[in-house]
Structure formats: C-alpha cells, structure tokens
Design an enzyme around this catalytic site. Sequence first.
Site, PDB file in Angstrom:
ATOM      1  N   ASP A 148       0.867  -1.187   0.000  1.00 18.22           N
ATOM      2  CA  ASP A 148       0.000   0.000   0.000  1.00 18.22           C
ATOM      3  C   ASP A 148       0.900   1.232   0.000  1.00 18.22           C
ATOM      4  OD1 ASP A 148      -1.708   2.059   0.437  1.00 18.22           O
ATOM      5  OD2 ASP A 148      -2.490   1.317   2.355  1.00 18.22           O
TER       6      ASP A 148
ATOM      7  N   ASP B 112      30.550  11.795 -43.906  1.00  9.83           N
ATOM      8  CA  ASP B 112      31.282  12.591 -44.886  1.00  9.83           C
ATOM      9  C   ASP B 112      32.666  12.953 -44.361  1.00  9.83           C
ATOM     10  OD1 ASP B 112      29.330  12.541 -46.744  1.00  9.83           O
ATOM     11  OD2 ASP B 112      28.792  14.664 -46.632  1.00  9.83           O
TER      12      ASP B 112
ATOM     13  N   ASP C 207      21.368   9.077 -51.711  1.00 10.48           N
ATOM     14  CA  ASP C 207      21.711  10.148 -50.778  1.00 10.48           C
ATOM     15  C   ASP C 207      20.447  10.889 -50.311  1.00 10.48           C
ATOM     16  OD1 ASP C 207      23.338  11.850 -49.346  1.00 10.48           O
ATOM     17  OD2 ASP C 207      24.572  12.453 -51.040  1.00 10.48           O
ATOM     18  N   MET C 208      20.556  11.685 -49.286  1.00 13.57           N
ATOM     19  CA  MET C 208      19.427  12.463 -48.763  1.00 13.57           C
ATOM     20  C   MET C 208      20.022  13.583 -47.914  1.00 13.57           C
ATOM     21  SD  MET C 208      17.176  13.177 -46.200  1.00 13.57           S
ATOM     22  CE  MET C 208      17.342  12.062 -44.820  1.00 13.57           C
ATOM     23  N   ASN C 209      20.028  14.808 -48.478  1.00 13.30           N
ATOM     24  CA  ASN C 209      20.843  15.860 -47.877  1.00 13.30           C
ATOM     25  C   ASN C 209      20.118  16.986 -47.174  1.00 13.30           C
ATOM     26  OD1 ASN C 209      23.678  15.169 -48.326  1.00 13.30           O
ATOM     27  ND2 ASN C 209      23.041  15.035 -50.459  1.00 13.30           N
TER      28      ASN C 209
HETATM   29  C1  DGJ Z   1      26.625  14.072 -49.487  1.00 19.74           C
HETATM   30  C2  DGJ Z   1      27.314  12.752 -49.457  1.00 19.74           C
HETATM   31  O1  DGJ Z   1      27.501  12.325 -48.164  1.00 19.74           O
HETATM   32  C3  DGJ Z   1      28.633  12.846 -50.213  1.00 19.74           C
HETATM   33  O2  DGJ Z   1      29.329  11.643 -50.115  1.00 19.74           O
HETATM   34  C4  DGJ Z   1      28.350  13.201 -51.630  1.00 19.74           C
HETATM   35  O3  DGJ Z   1      27.632  12.164 -52.236  1.00 19.74           O
HETATM   36  C5  DGJ Z   1      27.545  14.497 -51.676  1.00 19.74           C
HETATM   37  N1  DGJ Z   1      26.386  14.442 -50.848  1.00 19.74           N
HETATM   38  C6  DGJ Z   1      27.145  14.815 -53.083  1.00 19.74           C
HETATM   39  O4  DGJ Z   1      26.332  15.899 -53.150  1.00 19.74           O
END
Ligand code: DGJ
Length: 721
Positions: A52, A543, A474-476
Amino acid sequence: MIEYKECKRLFHLKTREFSYVIQILENNLLINRYFGKKIKYFSDDNKIAYQDRAFSPNPTSKDRTFSLDTLPLEFSSNGLGDFRTSAIEVSNEYGTALDLKYKSHRIYQGKDYLKGLPASFGNEDVVETLEIELYDSLSDVTVVLSYSVFEERNVITRSAKVIAGKTAIHLEKLLSFTLDFPHKDFDVHTLTGRYGYEKEWTKTPLTQGKYSIGSIRGASSHSRTPFIALASPEATEQSGEIYSAHLIYSGNFTAFAETTAIHTTRLGMGLNDEKFRWVLEPGQEFQSPEAILSYTDKGFTGMTRDSHEFIRHHLTRGTFAQKERPILINNWEGTYFDFTEDKLISLASEAAKVGIELFVLDDGWFGKRNSDTCSLGDWVENREKLPNGLKGLAKKVNDLGMTFGLWFEPEMVSEDSDLYREHPNWAIQITGRGHTYSREQLVLDLSQDEVCDYIIESVSNVLNSANIGYVKWDMNRNITNIPENQANHEKHEFYHRYILGLYRILETLNQRFPNVLFESCSGGGGRNDLGMLYYMPQAWASDNTDAIGRLSIQEGTSLIYPTISMGSHVSAVPNHQVGRITPLETRGNVAMLGNLGYELDLTQLESSELEEIAEQVETYKSIRQTVQFGDYYRLQKTDNTYAYNLISKDKSQVVFTFVKILSQPEAPFIRVRLEGLDPEATYYCEKLSASFGGDELMNIGLTIPYVQKDYFSLQYIFNKK
Ligand code: DGJ
C-alpha cells in the site's frame, strides 16, 4: 522458445542467454515478471511484491496494495493510475486512457512480415512468435503485442498493432514497446554526435528522472540513432549485464529510460509522439515499427556480437546479404562536380590498375548540375559532361573490368529544376508561406503516391538505361514546412506517411533490381539506421573521411552495425574536412576496418602511392571475408590509442589493427591483448616473420613498437598454421 503455463497464465520466452517472462494477472492485466539472464523455471514461489503506497491509485477500493503506478506493466496507457511514460494514447469520446486487458493469445512457428514496414525475418526453424491480444472494452480498441523469439541469435523482437473497434479513434501515440525493470542501477548508452561526427558513443548514468533521445527531423539523423542500451555501471567490454534495444525505423523516433520514485526503471522506444497522430476509422489498424531487444552478461563485446549477427542474418536481405562487397572508388572528393567523361575514365583506369572493383559516379551527372544549387529531380544524364551517356560510360568502366555505380538523391527537388517548374506542389510546403531551404533544396512529398511513383519510374528508367550495378542513395536535408492538410491527411500523419512512401519506393526498387547493390547515405550518417539497412545492405558512415576523425565514428557505428555495412573510404591529404595530413598507411588501415573504398583523385598520386594502394587493395581482398563476416573485438583503448581485432568465424585468420593519435615523449609501453582466438592454435604473422600461440596473443598480447610519429598505425594479419 516460448512456453505457456496455463495454470499460472505465464509466458516464458527463452533465448540462448536470456529469459523474458510475462504474466496475466487475475484481473487480466499483463505484467512483466522478469527479463534477464536465462533461468530454467519461473517458480510459483516468485511472488509479486504488493504494498500500500500513498498516492498510488488503486483500480478497486478493496485492495490498496494493487496499483498500476508500481506494477511492472507490459504495455501501458496512463490516466488510470500509471504515471510513467505511456506506450499508447488514443483520443476518443471516452478520453485518452485505455484499460487494456488480456483477451487471447496465439503462438506460432516463424514470423509474419509487417505490412509496409521493414522488419526482421526468419524461417520456422529459427523463430517462434507469440501474439497477445489486449482489449479495452469501453472504447472497443484492440492492441496486439507481438514477440518473436530468435533463440540462437539471442534476440526478441517486439511490435504493437492497434485496431479500432466500432468507433473511430485518434491514435496520439504508439510505442513499439515499454519495459519495466525492478531497479535503476544503470548507465544509459546511446549513439549521439552531429554531421561529420556521427555515432558518438555516449554514456549517461541514470539518476532520477528521464533520459531520452529522439528525432523530429523526418529522419533518424546524424545526432541520434534509434538505439538505446541499459548497462550495469560496472559493465566492461568483456563482462557485465547489458539490455539493448533498436528500432527498425528511419523517421521520427523516441527512446527513453525513466526512473520512478520507488527506483524502478521504464525503458521505451517507438515512433516519436511529437508531431504524430493517426486517424483510425472503425475497423482500421495501425502497425508500429519493430524493436529488437537483447540481453547479455558478456559486456559490450557480447552486445556487439549479437547485434552484428542478428542484422547480418535476419535484417539484411537480397543478393548481397551474404556476399563479399566490392572495393569501390567514388569520384566525389576526387572531382566534386568538375568532371568530364575523359576525366572519369582516367580515374577509373587508375582504379582498375590497383585492383579496385567498382567505380561510383557521384553527384553532378544529371540535368545541368554543376553545383549543388540545381537540377535535383531531373534524373536525365548530362550529355555535355557525358557525351556517350551513362550507357557509354558504364560500358567503358565495364571494359576496364569494373562494375559501374551511380549516385542519386531521389527524395529531393531543386527549385531550379524542370521537375519543380512542372510540379511545384510536389515539394513539401505550406501554402502561403515561403519555403525553408537547406543546401538550397526542397524535399519531395512522399506522402503522395504520384510523387513516389515518379521517383520509382525515374530511378528505374536510369537503372534500365545502362549497366548499373550499384546505387548510392543520398538524402541531404531534413523535413520542414509540414502542410496543414496534405493530400487530405492530418498534418500529424505526415512524417510517418513520408517514411511509408519511402519504404514503398525502396521495396519496389529492391524487387525490380535484385542485382543492384544499394548503399544508403544522408550527408554521411544522417539516416544510418536499421530501417534503411533492410533495403540497402550498406551505408556511407560519414562525410568525414579523415582517418583520425573516423576512429570514433567507426567505433560507434560498429558498436551495433556490422562492419560489412559500414562504408569506409581512403581520401586525399590534407583531408578535405579537417585539413589533417595522415599517412596513407593509416588511412588504409582505418578504412580496412569496414567496407573499403577510395575517394580521391588517383591520377594525381605519385607512383609509390599507387603501389601502396595496390598493396592495400590486395591485402583487403585477402582479409575481406574476415573483416566483413568475422567477429569484431574492441581491444584496450586510451584517449590516444585505438586497437581492434577481427577474427574469421573458423578462427583461422586474425586482423589486428592499432592506431595512435599523437606521439608522446617517454610514452609508456603499450601492450594489447587480442581476443577470441583459438588458444590451442599457432598463428603466423608474415609482416613480423613470427609465430605465436593463440593463448600467447590473448594473454601476453603484443607490445606496440615505439614510433616517433603522429597518426601512426599498424595492421598485423595472423593466419593459423
Ligand atoms: C553528401 C554525401 O555524403 C557525399 O558523399 C556526396 O555524395 C555528396 N552528398 C554529393 O552531393
């Protein structure tokens, strides 16, 4: 693997090393009785401690010791007595609380796929699944908890599915699991960091309160990984208890460890509830992503081993899952946007001469992309740069004996692109508000089917147009400017719909192009997670290509993800990210700890450097099986030194790597003991022209020669005699 004792209404899930025990109480509440080192039986004498406690509410006035506030609940909604972080929240005409009670269960061999989501897999011999159906009678909501037990891999996976009953509900929150521990004596281990410094291994003692990580960037992110571990404070590489959890998901997530007033701990993980809501019409269901749970008392090495093996065998799919990966050259740091076909071919020729197997053409081959300001979305080869097109270039690369690979960034659109001019409404945006830019680009709205179809078709067209054997995806940038009502969906459904759209694209491309090796990238490790690894068996870790900078990045990445999945490149000096000059030998030795590649202009190197690279490539080919499929050990580490050994599964080959950052005066001797060898065997090292017993290397170890050089490293390869 799963035992059910009807008389005690007790489920005992057993893996190689741990037990996980769930019990259904008399009032049909589901509670966790135990998670830890494997036990044979869970006896009747193991009673729940009731007490309790002031201010701990009771569901019945008859028993003041029974409270949701203090019980170890298996899946909890708060509002009816549990004040900890909940696993689920819905809103409907009855409020937000659910009183989830056991209704039924089923146990079956094997494991079902999760619709639209990446998930682990295994055949009926290796995995058994328990599904427990919970039900809230007032709101007519059902929750199905799934537990899949991979006994030999020492893993249980968990997920939850919500099914609306007769009335619609708003699902405000759904975690993949919560788990209550009876104490709080833990350190929390996570992988944090930032762009260019991903997967920093972070240890935080759990005191009072809550430690949580998560992302609302629309991607798991550079700074947070969907992984969390609770370790006993005395845990080391070789010993100590560790509970670990991963989420197989690439978008917004949360992971937390929360202590309570009575010193228990709740661990939880799943979709981030911030910016999340899902409308379920009567009869509709919603599936959570899957989480992977494991326990070991063999320290961080044990955790790493289980994680690598599980991912390699039960998450990585397709043609390349169990195949040695090609050594690549990527032109990015060698040329950036400034290339012609001739330049690429001379780079490829040098690469072929040193034994490199895959040539990757990075950003800049399409539209009029000569900088990062335009053309994303226009996946059409640039004939000015490539007069013979991709087909001609790929043929020339193939004629040199190499596979041809190509970079894409399909989720994005540049304002200065034909795609944007034609479909401005395909970019994620709020009508009436200006765009928010990142690298001058916008994100395509993957919650719309036609946008996903465009991506599938435009990428497919390119892949069908030439002999392309590899894709870097990639995707930035991250997602902002979520619209109020996009494609008639609630704004808070957006982030998850985006990820479902992405997964549909990737699944379709995987099916269409089974012989293309995919590598994921998001400005390096901005989305290096298990959701992506399911579709793409390798990832560009960062990178940051500086050998010294990569030591901690690679160590954090390989803490949980297999070395085969970790793209690691040798680049030029001075390094483009940090300006450091490191020896080529050290750059090679560090990159050989993962999936080796080169990313520099080989045509600018001295012949002696090319010879050295040819030797590295030859060496890597001779150790590739060990590096990519062997067992990985982190050895003694100091602030200034790192040491590792990788050992083949049959223990016949050992790759030992040592790296020193700065040279120090009168430095103490460094002795490193190897691990995991066959103690009875004799190992020969050609570089040292010497033989050692496995037991010698593990107990006496190797004394590292004193060399007056910064960034010194060595690699010794031992083969069993
Ligand atoms: C970001 C990536 O991490 C790099 O290795 C390279 O592909 C650039 N983009 C290119 O724009």
